[in-house]
Design an enzyme around this catalytic site. Structure first.
Site, PDB file in Angstrom:
ATOM      1  N   HIS A 154       0.846  -1.196   0.000  1.00 38.54           N
ATOM      2  CA  HIS A 154       0.000   0.000   0.000  1.00 38.54           C
ATOM      3  C   HIS A 154       0.884   1.249   0.000  1.00 38.54           C
ATOM      4  O   HIS A 154       1.958   1.253   0.609  1.00 38.54           O
ATOM      5  CB  HIS A 154      -0.884  -0.016   1.254  1.00 38.54           C
ATOM      6  CG  HIS A 154      -1.929   1.053   1.260  1.00 38.54           C
ATOM      7  ND1 HIS A 154      -1.820   2.197   1.996  1.00 38.54           N
ATOM      8  CD2 HIS A 154      -3.111   1.128   0.592  1.00 38.54           C
ATOM      9  CE1 HIS A 154      -2.901   2.945   1.800  1.00 38.54           C
ATOM     10  NE2 HIS A 154      -3.700   2.328   0.962  1.00 38.54           N
ATOM     11  N   SER A 358      -8.914 -15.041  -1.455  1.00 41.28           N
ATOM     12  CA  SER A 358      -9.088 -13.620  -1.756  1.00 41.28           C
ATOM     13  C   SER A 358     -10.467 -13.330  -2.351  1.00 41.28           C
ATOM     14  O   SER A 358     -11.061 -14.182  -3.023  1.00 41.28           O
ATOM     15  CB  SER A 358      -7.999 -13.180  -2.738  1.00 41.28           C
ATOM     16  OG  SER A 358      -8.268 -11.885  -3.231  1.00 41.28           O
TER      17      SER A 358
END
Lengths: 438, 438
Positions: A154, A358
């Site tokens: 991130h 996921s």
């Protein structure tokens, strides 16, 4: 030959366009304004609520659960609540919610396998503050440590390194988005004289890839880093709540492993009107990095001073209301719906990838910028993703795929799928060349 | 001889006591909980609301306005709103409130005398993030700059210096709490080879003292610091909104002076359920310290990534509803009520101080810890304070003074006022020695 769109960066013109888009309502506040009548204010809010409802119908690209109901908490908006200081110490500002906060923290500590008397943590303003706190804990342990994190991390991690004046080494990733431990090893050996502070992604932002904690610890050991020379933080913004409820992944995040901290966002999987997060670290690290502050009758152990009292109550309420079974059902449903989307895209000849455990489906970036915007997709270079959260129904996914296909055939006639093999692997690519190979 | 209580620090026993106080409700979340029935959840929330209402009746010590009504905004709790990125660039996450945010920022920019095209800023999670951002802007200008701030500064400033790895020089204060420019000058000369980053307090936390911007700029010049070798940040957490509405103080905060940034808390004077803040800086500083982030379709120019979308709407609503006249009336009323409290305490023979332009009344710390806790006072060493905010009525102040006097005479019989001359000056001290002198 497959078309490859140019990487999209926001142009000046688009910025103005965005700004124009935002100005349907006249929100300006005149310097010498008299008080605005309630009716005018309510009209603005109602109009805004209308646009929010409209946007929410096609809100696919971001990991924020919009399916919640906190009506029962609305009366709390009558108070400014403030959890200034250490949640375990209490505070002389009595309009606080630290009792809710500690209950939430205890729940997360248990979820991640650490005993009550062995951990410390707090509810943060979001993932960035949680990561910042955790990486600072690492820096306090190893002031001259080098921060390692993968290129798929991130953007907050690189910002934090700069903010904290730490050397940051960007490690390559595999096609899945997972950190490449061969490259990590090479980097570690390059700086073997300095301790290692490692930021792991338990779910990367774009591809939802999970860095392998066990393999990373093995890599550290093989590179000559003993337990007293590394600190591992796990950025589990979205998956931190999900994985513990998946039978095949429930032991991935565990303080029984040699990790120092875990962070998660509160507004992502649980859902919360305002951004918030949780960071849990080992209590042994907390002795040196805080100080008593008399004026708040507490210990200044957190990054922010005044801390939101409402966020812990939202989290407490969400967990209590759903219960473990409720959360597990939501996790399984999101993942099943992600598989559904992945299959539908693949079947339609659109290159797509879905990592194990996921709910983030990665696929060819739509060429039509307005289409991406209409469905609120998150895009990066030549790929886009949908994060299948609780508010996303099969009907929404069907509409999305239908419109995507229609748009492609309408706009480009005999459309050839994009080549995105470099991003998602040849096996997941539907371009003419890779489709033939697979 | 006057009694002097020992400085009060939180003992282990008191910490447990605080914790016990917090545990009237059983908030624990069982690891294997099933979903809790709505009735049970509502019962907990109702009980909590009851205690909040109870605490609020005697909520004197902290600068948080509790007199607001945001019922009209309750429907916004149905959405997670997120202003990720730069408010002026917009974002690809469409459930944002950046249009409200920009209106609020424009209003503050005008309040502090800077043109729309000359400033940049954002709504933060509170004063700490606002100060952190501003001090980082200073550090980006002067990577080897020394941070100067007075010993009466908010504890966040020293934490920020440590976080950002900046050398921090603590400057002495005058009795009022204002920075001592003679000591500042000596410190500047001691480090004259390095640029200066100065954090000013436009209202110190404990005494509400206002550092003199003009005198500080003069001190910098006299110490050989030209405009290109210093950066001034003004931490105006509480007074940032108040001073511009006071005729005699309206020009104190102004970007026409050689300052780089101003910050204010949103939950303090305006009142907001959740902590928030505003930071305004000059747009010329922003070019180097941010980068485009494609996945959010914006520019990462803020400390936190996900940013609260509700806070700017609360601020917008509060400003719009009150209007300039409404805010001015509230400011004048708070200051008048602070003067009333100051007079009542002084008349009753309790040492007390009230700085000019301030609503913070400083006085002898009550010896009875439970009394301080009951009235939610903020205490530091041998002084305490009341911050006269909008929710504090004359009736509350009268009850407080009456109870304070009663407590003193009841507990200590022929009570002698404490000597707090060192903290508030001999003229404000009511102890037997200084009372005779004055």
């Amino acid at each position: 030959m497959a078309l490859t769109p140019p990487p999209h960066t926001t142009t000046e013109e688009e910025q103005r366009h965005n700004n124009n888009n935002r100005c349907h309502m006249n929100l300006a506040i005149s310097p010498n304004c008299t008080g605005e009548p309630q009716a005018n204010l309510s009209a603005v809010i109602n109009h805004y609520l209308h646009t929010l409802n409209h946007f929410n119908l096609r809100n696919l690209g971001y990991p924020t659960n919009q399916n919640f109901n906190y009506d029962a908490l609305a009366p709390l908006l009558q108070f400014h609540l403030n959890n200034a200081g250490d949640p375990f110490v209490g505070s002389s500002f009595r309009l606080n919610s630290t009792s809710f906060e500690v209950s939430v923290l205890d729940w997360f500590a248990n979820l991640w396998d650490i005993q009550k008397n062995k951990y410390w943590g707090y509810v943060t303003t979001g993932g960035t503050e949680a990561n910042l706190h955790a990486i600072l804990v690492g820096r306090e342990q190893f002031p001259d440590g080098v921060l390692y994190t993968s290129e798929d991390s991130h953007y907050s991690i690189f910002k934090i390194a700069r903010l904290c004046r730490m050397q940051c080494v960007k490690v390559r990733t595999l096609i899945s988005g997972e950190i490449d431990c061969a490259d990590l090893k090479a980097s570690l050996l390059h700086h073997k004289d300095r301790p290692a502070i490692i930021n792991l992604n338990i779910g990367t932002t774009m591809k939802g890839a999970i860095d392998d904690i066990d393999l990373i610890i093995k890599t550290l050991e093989e590179s000559g880093f003993s337990r007293d020379r590394f600190y591992i933080h796990c950025d589990a913004a979205l998956f931190g709540i999900m994985l513990p409820f998946l039978k095949t992944a429930s032991k991935i995040i565990s303080f029984k492993k040699a990790i120092g901290s875990v962070s998660v966002s509160g507004h992502k999987f649980l859902g919360c009107p305002i951004p918030c997060g949780v960071v849990i670290t080992r209590s042994e690290y907390m002795n040196s990095s805080s100080r008593d502050v008399e004026i708040i009758g507490s210990r200044d152990a957190t990054i922010t001073g005044s801390r939101c009292g409402h966020a812990p109550i939202f989290l407490w309420y969400a967990i209590k209301k759903k219960g473990s079974i409720g959360i597990q059902n939501e996790v399984e449903n999101c993942i099943a719906n992600a598989r559904y989307l992945h299959n539908r895209l693949s079947d339609a000849g659109i290159g797509a990838m879905l990592n194990e455990h996921s709910n983030i489906v990665v696929f060819e970036r739509p060429l039509d910028h307005q289409f991406s915007r209409r469905w609120n997709l998150a895009c990066q270079e030549n790929i886009a993703h949908v994060v299948v959260m609780q508010h996303i129904t099969i009907q929404m996914l069907d509409s999305f795929v239908t419109e995507f296909l229609h748009k492609r055939s309408f706009s480009y006639g005999s459309f050839q799928p994009l080549c995105i093999a470099e991003k998602v692997g040849a096996a997941n690519c539907s371009c003419s060349m890779h489709n033939l190979i697979s």
